[in-house]
Design a protein around this motif. Structure first.
Motif, mmCIF file in Angstrom:
data_model
loop_
_atom_site.group_PDB
_atom_site.id
_atom_site.type_symbol
_atom_site.label_atom_id
_atom_site.label_comp_id
_atom_site.label_asym_id
_atom_site.label_seq_id
_atom_site.Cartn_x
_atom_site.Cartn_y
_atom_site.Cartn_z
ATOM 1 N N GLU A 72 2.820 25.396 71.114
ATOM 2 C CA GLU A 72 3.157 25.824 69.831
ATOM 3 C C GLU A 72 3.710 24.287 69.165
ATOM 4 O O GLU A 72 4.398 23.754 69.675
ATOM 5 N N VAL B 231 5.448 22.864 66.355
ATOM 6 C CA VAL B 231 6.452 23.256 65.379
ATOM 7 C C VAL B 231 6.550 22.132 64.303
ATOM 8 O O VAL B 231 6.897 21.037 64.858
ATOM 9 N N ARG C 179 8.885 20.637 61.129
ATOM 10 C CA ARG C 179 10.134 20.909 60.500
ATOM 11 C C ARG C 179 10.490 19.968 59.253
ATOM 12 O O ARG C 179 10.208 18.842 59.354
ATOM 13 N N ALA D 146 16.552 24.371 60.029
ATOM 14 C CA ALA D 146 16.674 25.859 60.142
ATOM 15 C C ALA D 146 16.424 26.225 61.801
ATOM 16 O O ALA D 146 16.105 25.493 62.547
ATOM 17 N N GLY D 147 16.821 27.558 62.017
ATOM 18 C CA GLY D 147 16.561 28.336 63.211
ATOM 19 C C GLY D 147 17.167 27.484 64.451
ATOM 20 O O GLY D 147 18.246 26.965 64.280
ATOM 21 N N LEU E 68 16.563 24.500 65.577
ATOM 22 C CA LEU E 68 16.834 23.099 65.599
ATOM 23 C C LEU E 68 18.330 23.182 65.114
ATOM 24 O O LEU E 68 19.135 22.234 65.327
ATOM 25 N N TYR F 5 6.319 23.210 72.012
ATOM 26 C CA TYR F 5 6.685 24.374 72.984
ATOM 27 C C TYR F 5 5.461 24.706 73.808
ATOM 28 O O TYR F 5 4.322 24.787 73.340
ATOM 29 N N ASP G 274 8.962 30.244 75.974
ATOM 30 C CA ASP G 274 8.239 29.050 75.209
ATOM 31 C C ASP G 274 9.317 27.773 75.137
ATOM 32 O O ASP G 274 9.617 27.412 74.234
ATOM 33 N N ASP H 232 9.913 25.191 57.631
ATOM 34 C CA ASP H 232 9.219 24.887 59.007
ATOM 35 C C ASP H 232 7.994 25.917 59.171
ATOM 36 O O ASP H 232 7.978 26.841 58.523
ATOM 37 N N PHE H 233 7.271 25.525 60.096
ATOM 38 C CA PHE H 233 6.094 26.515 60.653
ATOM 39 C C PHE H 233 5.682 26.096 61.827
ATOM 40 O O PHE H 233 6.094 25.116 62.371
ATOM 41 N N LYS H 234 4.860 26.935 62.549
ATOM 42 C CA LYS H 234 4.140 26.909 63.743
ATOM 43 C C LYS H 234 3.021 26.953 63.809
ATOM 44 O O LYS H 234 2.305 27.990 63.173
ATOM 45 N N ASP I 155 5.018 35.172 59.486
ATOM 46 C CA ASP I 155 5.494 35.447 60.714
ATOM 47 C C ASP I 155 6.116 34.017 61.321
ATOM 48 O O ASP I 155 6.466 34.017 62.316
ATOM 49 N N ASN I 156 4.904 33.091 61.118
ATOM 50 C CA ASN I 156 5.245 31.883 61.862
ATOM 51 C C ASN I 156 5.816 30.927 60.784
ATOM 52 O O ASN I 156 5.538 29.489 61.223
ATOM 53 N N CYS I 157 6.004 31.100 59.533
ATOM 54 C CA CYS I 157 6.636 29.915 58.708
ATOM 55 C C CYS I 157 8.083 30.446 58.235
ATOM 56 O O CYS I 157 8.105 31.588 58.151
ATOM 57 N N LYS J 261 9.788 36.073 58.161
ATOM 58 C CA LYS J 261 10.130 37.071 59.322
ATOM 59 C C LYS J 261 11.514 36.846 59.610
ATOM 60 O O LYS J 261 11.972 37.731 60.229
ATOM 61 N N ARG K 137 14.103 39.199 61.789
ATOM 62 C CA ARG K 137 14.809 38.675 62.960
ATOM 63 C C ARG K 137 16.297 38.798 62.932
ATOM 64 O O ARG K 137 17.192 39.025 63.720
HETATM 65 P P1 5GP Z 1 12.471 28.054 65.798
HETATM 66 O O1 5GP Z 1 12.211 27.106 66.880
HETATM 67 O O2 5GP Z 1 13.347 27.313 64.439
HETATM 68 O O3 5GP Z 1 12.761 29.459 66.192
HETATM 69 O O4 5GP Z 1 11.107 28.219 64.713
HETATM 70 C C1 5GP Z 1 10.365 27.182 64.001
HETATM 71 C C2 5GP Z 1 9.368 27.729 63.235
HETATM 72 O O5 5GP Z 1 8.106 28.160 64.442
HETATM 73 C C3 5GP Z 1 9.787 29.026 62.409
HETATM 74 O O6 5GP Z 1 8.669 29.066 61.234
HETATM 75 C C4 5GP Z 1 9.269 29.923 63.294
HETATM 76 O O7 5GP Z 1 8.668 31.139 62.674
HETATM 77 C C5 5GP Z 1 7.986 29.320 64.181
HETATM 78 N N1 5GP Z 1 7.748 29.986 65.426
HETATM 79 C C6 5GP Z 1 8.430 29.387 66.672
HETATM 80 N N2 5GP Z 1 8.016 30.057 67.589
HETATM 81 C C7 5GP Z 1 7.233 30.873 67.303
HETATM 82 C C8 5GP Z 1 6.690 32.322 68.075
HETATM 83 O O8 5GP Z 1 6.694 32.164 69.310
HETATM 84 N N3 5GP Z 1 6.065 32.876 67.409
HETATM 85 C C9 5GP Z 1 5.860 33.084 65.840
HETATM 86 N N4 5GP Z 1 5.475 34.040 65.012
HETATM 87 N N5 5GP Z 1 6.387 32.016 65.060
HETATM 88 C C10 5GP Z 1 7.117 30.883 65.809
#
Ligand code: 5GP
Length: 254
Positions: free
Chosen positions: A90, A92, A94, A98-99, A101, A121, A129, A175-177, A200-202, A215, A219
């Motif tokens: 994955e 990511v 940034r 946020a989240g 980090l 990741y 992950d 951020d996004f993945k 879902d992933n941004c 999302k 969460r």
């Molecule tokens: P964080 O590491 O802060 O949890 O996530 C960073 C960004 O990556 C966020 O936008 C989050 O939505 C995305 N992201 C990280 N891991 C995943 C995952 O396993 N599934 C999805 N859908 N998004 C992820």
């Protein structure tokens, strides 16, 4: 219609065998999970919206020369994609803290980062992950240095383009993945963007109010989750106005 062979079921999507060799059908579910499946729920209509949002963004990225697995949307919940060999990472990106980090480094959420940061990741549910470095990635053979160079170059272009696109509709791309795959054409291989790009992933925040439009509403139990996804689709211009008549602005979300 004959039932298609299901190849894989993930948390938010199902992959079926496609109509031609080298193609797959990606089906978007309404299922939502967080914390690696610790929290489960349904976001009504999410699959339909993510299918449309991801189609729109993948097409815009294609227009600027980013190779993707996307071929075309088939119907409300399905899209035709190229079969690729998924790289188990994955990526990511940034722009704003946020989240994980913010939590890991004790940086207040919302702090603009000194520059864009890319993290990797290892895609492995049973290990949650874990974050990995280039050293791990190349040593364990998940990707080689060339693959990583291509992934980083594509990722930075995607970030520049999408950040601008979202600024234009009053949204900060926090951020996004991304996920990438290897697309083989005979002996030749190229790295292409895979999976989906959606709320879902941004992390998508309203530029004025910092309202979360992604999302994280699910969460973090913030409510009005469907409405947030609809708001993003509406601002991207891919929802007919009528569908959105009762939730025009982010001010309706607390
Ligand atoms: P964080 O590491 O802060 O949890 O996530 C960073 C960004 O990556 C966020 O936008 C989050 O939505 C995305 N992201 C990280 N891991 C995943 C995952 O396993 N599934 C999805 N859908 N998004 C992820």
């Amino acid at each position: 219609m004959a039932r298609r062979r299901q190849l894989y079921e993930g948390k938010a999507k199902i992959l079926f065998e496609g109509p031609e060799p080298g193609t797959l059908v990606q089906y978007f579910k309404d299922d939502a999970t967080a914390g690696n499946g610790a929290k489960k729920g349904i976001i009504t209509g999410k699959g339909v919206l993510n299918n449309r949002i991801s189609e729109h963004l993948m097409l815009r990225l294609h227009d600027i020369g980013i190779p993707t697995h996307f071929i075309r949307r088939l119907n409300m919940r399905e899209q035709l994609i190229r079969e690729v060999e998924i790289i188990p990472l994955e990526v990511v990106v940034r722009n704003v803290a946020a989240g994980s980090l913010a939590k890991r480094l004790g940086i207040p959420e919302g702090t603009r980062l000194p520059r864009t940061i890319i993290e990797y990741y290892y895609k492995n549910d049973s290990l949650n992950d874990p974050m990995v470095s280039e050293e791990h990635i190349t040593a364990f053979g998940w990707a080689c240095t060339n693959d990583l160079d291509d992934m980083v170059a594509l990722t930075m272009r995607v970030n520049d383009f999408l950040s601008g696109l979202f600024v234009g509709i009053g949204i900060t791309l926090v951020d996004f993945k991304l996920e990438f795959g290897r697309l083989w054409e005979g002996e030749d291989m190229r790295i292409v963007l895979a999976d989906e790009i959606s709320p879902d992933n941004c992390r998508l925040w309203d530029a004025k109010t910092s309202e979360k439009l992604d999302k994280d509403r699910f969460r973090r139990d913030l409510g009005r989750v469907e409405e947030a996804y609809q708001e993003v689709a509406w601002r991207l211009g891919i929802l007919p106005e009528a569908t959105n008549s009762d939730m025009k602005g982010p001010e309706v979300m607390q």
